[in-house]
Design an enzyme around this catalytic site. Sequence first.
Site, PDB file in Angstrom:
ATOM      1  CE  LYS A 150      58.935 -35.288 -37.144  1.00  0.00           C
ATOM      2  NZ  LYS A 150      59.984 -36.072 -36.464  1.00  0.00           N
ATOM      3  NE  ARG A 161      59.373 -41.577 -41.224  1.00  0.00           N
ATOM      4  CZ  ARG A 161      58.236 -41.092 -40.738  1.00  0.00           C
ATOM      5  NH1 ARG A 161      58.155 -39.796 -40.384  1.00  0.00           N
ATOM      6  NH2 ARG A 161      57.182 -41.883 -40.576  1.00  0.00           N
TER       7      ARG A 161
END
Length: 286
Positions: A227, A261
Amino acid sequence: MVCKKELYLKDRVLCVENPAIIMGIVNCTPDSFYNQKLNPVDLAKKQIDEGADLLDLGAESTRPGSEYVSEEEELNRLMPVIKEIRKNSNIPVSIDTRKTNVMKVMYEEGADILNDVSALEDSDIDGKNPLAEFAAETKIPVILMHKRGVPSTMQKNTSYNDVVSEVSLYLSERILYAKKFGIEDKKIWLDPGIGFAKDLEENKKLIASPYKLCGGKYPVLMALSRKTCIGQMTGKNVEERESGTLAANLLSVLKGASMLRVHDVASCRDTMSVLKSFIESSLISF
């Protein structure tokens, strides 16, 4: 086997020996922020081979600036992928969706888990909630995530007085909401929504505080993989953020995260295996 983490599915328990459950990300969208180059079916097979504990299929991008898609489009993207997975594997499959009918159709195709970025808000219709009711009736686990607004505008709303407390308060309210519709306590997971209406400092505080969320009473999923905040901390572009992701994942597990995740299953599994070895030697308290 010494069971470290458990995920209660409808009719079985996923019991994982490592310090965290590993969820492989299978993007079924053409506009994901990270292109893994493989088509979704081949990617799913690769992640199963690499030791993913479960897979998360998503067909509606939620990256900052993205737009939601129709139910029909979401199903068209998901259907061929889950059908191929179920031909070859009984691995638990999570569906990243906000839509009742999408979850219903995917459940019939063999999906096991609802991963809702809206924490059941978007399926509320005048106090009724068919998606929450469906989850309760089928006894599937539900992942409730924190965000503000929609992906196209959420990064304009990143101001908090105390991000951990405010995210906890929101998730506590969503837990009570989910339970009102009959979703069992043991079927509820939390996701603090890293990168969703948070800036770098807020993301860092949440990565370091999963044990604080809702008093530590519910298991926490951390979705950090490649991210923007990892790029901000490392100075690397999305293709070069694997090492930074592994470091942040390791820290979050040491701070209480129970599921990760990830795009990169093999390296994440190696990281958890190393941590497990130190725990078993009593060199790290856990």
